[in-house]
Design a protein around this motif. Structure first.
Motif, PDB file in Angstrom:
ATOM      1  N   LEU A  70      32.245  57.289  34.279  1.00 58.38           N
ATOM      2  CA  LEU A  70      31.005  58.060  34.178  1.00 58.38           C
ATOM      3  C   LEU A  70      31.127  59.318  35.027  1.00 58.38           C
ATOM      4  O   LEU A  70      31.417  59.234  36.218  1.00 58.38           O
ATOM      5  CB  LEU A  70      29.807  57.235  34.668  1.00 58.38           C
ATOM      6  CG  LEU A  70      28.482  58.005  34.828  1.00 58.38           C
ATOM      7  CD1 LEU A  70      27.992  58.560  33.498  1.00 58.38           C
ATOM      8  CD2 LEU A  70      27.409  57.109  35.459  1.00 58.38           C
ATOM      9  N   ASP A  71      30.923  60.464  34.410  1.00 61.26           N
ATOM     10  CA  ASP A  71      30.885  61.744  35.121  1.00 61.26           C
ATOM     11  C   ASP A  71      29.420  62.124  35.292  1.00 61.26           C
ATOM     12  O   ASP A  71      28.760  62.570  34.347  1.00 61.26           O
ATOM     13  CB  ASP A  71      31.638  62.803  34.311  1.00 61.26           C
ATOM     14  CG  ASP A  71      31.561  64.198  34.935  1.00 61.26           C
ATOM     15  OD1 ASP A  71      31.244  64.290  36.139  1.00 61.26           O
ATOM     16  OD2 ASP A  71      31.823  65.182  34.213  1.00 61.26           O
ATOM     17  N   MET A  72      28.905  61.928  36.498  1.00 60.93           N
ATOM     18  CA  MET A  72      27.503  62.202  36.790  1.00 60.93           C
ATOM     19  C   MET A  72      27.340  63.655  37.250  1.00 60.93           C
ATOM     20  O   MET A  72      28.122  64.136  38.056  1.00 60.93           O
ATOM     21  CB  MET A  72      27.003  61.235  37.868  1.00 60.93           C
ATOM     22  CG  MET A  72      25.534  61.412  38.237  1.00 60.93           C
ATOM     23  SD  MET A  72      24.405  61.209  36.835  1.00 60.93           S
ATOM     24  CE  MET A  72      24.518  59.438  36.535  1.00 60.93           C
ATOM     25  N   CYS A  73      26.319  64.335  36.737  1.00 59.34           N
ATOM     26  CA  CYS A  73      26.117  65.774  36.977  1.00 59.34           C
ATOM     27  C   CYS A  73      27.280  66.542  36.355  1.00 59.34           C
ATOM     28  O   CYS A  73      27.939  67.355  37.002  1.00 59.34           O
ATOM     29  CB  CYS A  73      25.991  66.089  38.458  1.00 59.34           C
ATOM     30  SG  CYS A  73      24.726  65.165  39.347  1.00 59.34           S
ATOM     31  N   THR A  74      27.506  66.312  35.075  1.00 59.58           N
ATOM     32  CA  THR A  74      28.713  66.801  34.412  1.00 59.58           C
ATOM     33  C   THR A  74      28.796  68.313  34.288  1.00 59.58           C
ATOM     34  O   THR A  74      29.885  68.875  34.204  1.00 59.58           O
ATOM     35  CB  THR A  74      28.862  66.137  33.027  1.00 59.58           C
ATOM     36  OG1 THR A  74      30.163  66.382  32.520  1.00 59.58           O
ATOM     37  CG2 THR A  74      27.814  66.641  32.046  1.00 59.58           C
ATOM     38  N   GLY A  75      27.654  69.008  34.234  1.00 57.17           N
ATOM     39  CA  GLY A  75      27.700  70.466  34.126  1.00 57.17           C
ATOM     40  C   GLY A  75      28.401  70.905  32.848  1.00 57.17           C
ATOM     41  O   GLY A  75      28.006  70.538  31.741  1.00 57.17           O
ATOM     42  N   SER A  76      29.477  71.671  32.990  1.00 61.96           N
ATOM     43  CA  SER A  76      30.233  72.157  31.833  1.00 61.96           C
ATOM     44  C   SER A  76      31.026  71.053  31.148  1.00 61.96           C
ATOM     45  O   SER A  76      31.593  71.275  30.072  1.00 61.96           O
ATOM     46  CB  SER A  76      31.200  73.265  32.267  1.00 61.96           C
ATOM     47  OG  SER A  76      32.216  72.720  33.104  1.00 61.96           O
ATOM     48  N   GLY A  77      31.098  69.885  31.775  1.00 62.85           N
ATOM     49  CA  GLY A  77      31.896  68.801  31.213  1.00 62.85           C
ATOM     50  C   GLY A  77      33.373  68.921  31.536  1.00 62.85           C
ATOM     51  O   GLY A  77      34.200  68.189  30.988  1.00 62.85           O
ATOM     52  N   MET A  97      31.835  58.596  29.666  1.00 62.48           N
ATOM     53  CA  MET A  97      30.441  59.027  29.523  1.00 62.48           C
ATOM     54  C   MET A  97      30.185  60.159  30.506  1.00 62.48           C
ATOM     55  O   MET A  97      30.781  60.203  31.589  1.00 62.48           O
ATOM     56  CB  MET A  97      29.473  57.870  29.778  1.00 62.48           C
ATOM     57  CG  MET A  97      29.599  56.741  28.774  1.00 62.48           C
ATOM     58  SD  MET A  97      28.331  55.448  28.981  1.00 62.48           S
ATOM     59  CE  MET A  97      26.880  56.303  28.388  1.00 62.48           C
ATOM     60  N   ALA A  98      29.325  61.085  30.104  1.00 67.35           N
ATOM     61  CA  ALA A  98      28.979  62.217  30.958  1.00 67.35           C
ATOM     62  C   ALA A  98      27.473  62.413  30.915  1.00 67.35           C
ATOM     63  O   ALA A  98      26.862  62.320  29.843  1.00 67.35           O
ATOM     64  CB  ALA A  98      29.697  63.486  30.488  1.00 67.35           C
ATOM     65  N   ALA A  99      26.877  62.664  32.075  1.00 68.66           N
ATOM     66  CA  ALA A  99      25.419  62.771  32.158  1.00 68.66           C
ATOM     67  C   ALA A  99      25.009  64.008  32.944  1.00 68.66           C
ATOM     68  O   ALA A  99      25.674  64.405  33.897  1.00 68.66           O
ATOM     69  CB  ALA A  99      24.834  61.518  32.811  1.00 68.66           C
ATOM     70  N   ASP A 100      23.880  64.579  32.541  1.00 65.96           N
ATOM     71  CA  ASP A 100      23.310  65.713  33.270  1.00 65.96           C
ATOM     72  C   ASP A 100      21.843  65.831  32.880  1.00 65.96           C
ATOM     73  O   ASP A 100      21.449  65.433  31.778  1.00 65.96           O
ATOM     74  CB  ASP A 100      24.047  67.014  32.928  1.00 65.96           C
ATOM     75  CG  ASP A 100      23.915  68.061  34.034  1.00 65.96           C
ATOM     76  OD1 ASP A 100      24.907  68.321  34.726  1.00 65.96           O
ATOM     77  OD2 ASP A 100      22.805  68.607  34.212  1.00 65.96           O
TER      78      ASP A 100
END
Length: 291
Positions: free
Chosen positions: A122-129, A145-148
């Motif tokens: 999980l990438d939390m606060c993904t921004g630009s990804g 998974m990526a979240a923002d």
């Protein structure tokens, strides 16, 4: 006018505006405006623009517009609509934090210590990804998974992950872990790795940042509250419920935040806490395990 003369005029304007890397920025903007490679420019720099290019006037106007924007301190990456990160070309635009080389240290640490492609991330606060994209591309993780919380971040991250993710991905718009909980506030999913480059600039320091950052990059992605630690505290507290036993938490940090964050993590029950330095010898990443 010859290409090199146009380039020189751009350098002069950017130098006058106080741009530190005026020559480099001017060259990159010229190459972009005229759709040239560096080799093509070097071979043809003494040629007349209107004679060499069928659309020379259009390209020249585009370049002059870029130079004007850059002289007003608009970030180069926004003008070019992208930047390189971990050897991958990332799309970016205003409203999303620009990927930076500092963050490559975070990705490298995750990749070097987690070779199993079956791991969930999980990438939390993904921004630009950019982090999720690099981890998916190089780590071949099958569950990314990526979240923002930001609409724009979700849009831009989707573009980058679609381009670079090797084994699919899921994007979640969420205020940290809120969208990952059921109606009873229990976790809907757990992860082997949670990685984050959260906002960590002290509120009082934002006014002192370079104009490119202060005036153009989203404050939402910068402001870590008065002590810069707000999101580390929130994420670390909740992440305990979303990590499998033995799961790893990875953060990018400011150069002076390592000791304080280590104390926070220890108080929350994390173990194997480590501070990793970047290529400049500055504290840049903190990792920890939770059992």
């Amino acid at each position: 006018m010859k290409l090199r003369e146009l380039y020189s005029s751009g350098c002069e304007k950017l130098n006058s505006a106080g741009i530190e890397e005026a020559e480099l920025d001017s060259r990159l903007l010229l190459l972009h405006a005229f759709s040239l490679t560096t080799a093509e420019y070097l071979l043809n720099q003494n040629k007349d623009i209107d004679e060499y290019f069928s659309n020379g006037e259009e390209c020249r106007s585009k370049y002059e517009k870029y130079i004007e924007e850059r002289s007003l301190r608009r970030p180069l990456q926004y003008i070019l609509s992208g930047t390189e990160f971990m050897g991958l070309q990332m799309y970016c635009e205003e409203g999303v934090l620009i990927p930076r080389q500092d963050t490559e240290t975070l990705c490298e640490e995750v990749l070097n210590n987690n070779k199993n492609a079956e791991l969930s991330v999980l990438d939390m606060c993904t921004g630009s990804g950019c982090i999720a994209s690099a981890l998916s591309y190089y780590g071949l993780y099958k569950d990314i998974m990526a979240a923002d919380i930001s609409d724009k971040a979700i849009e831009v991250a989707g573009i980058n992950l679609t381009k670079h993710a090797k084994n699919g991905f899921r994007l979640i718009q969420s205020d940290l872990f809120e969208a990952f909980k059921d109606e009873n506030n229990k976790p809907l999913k757990k992860f082997d790795i949670i990685v984050s480059n959260p906002p960590y600039i002290k509120t009082s320091v934002i006014a002192e940042l370079d104009p490119e950052v202060r005036e153009y990059e989203p404050k939402l992605a910068l402001d870590g509250d008065e002590d810069g630690l707000k999101f580390y505290k929130r994420i670390s507290t909740e992440a305990r419920d979303f990590l499998f036993s033995g799961g790893k938490l990875y953060y990018e940090i400011g150069y002076d935040q390592g000791e304080k964050l280590c104390h926070i993590l220890k108080e929350l029950g994390y173990t194997d806490i480590e501070v990793i330095k970047d290529l400049r010898g500055l504290d840049r990443v903190v990792s920890a395990s939770f059992y």
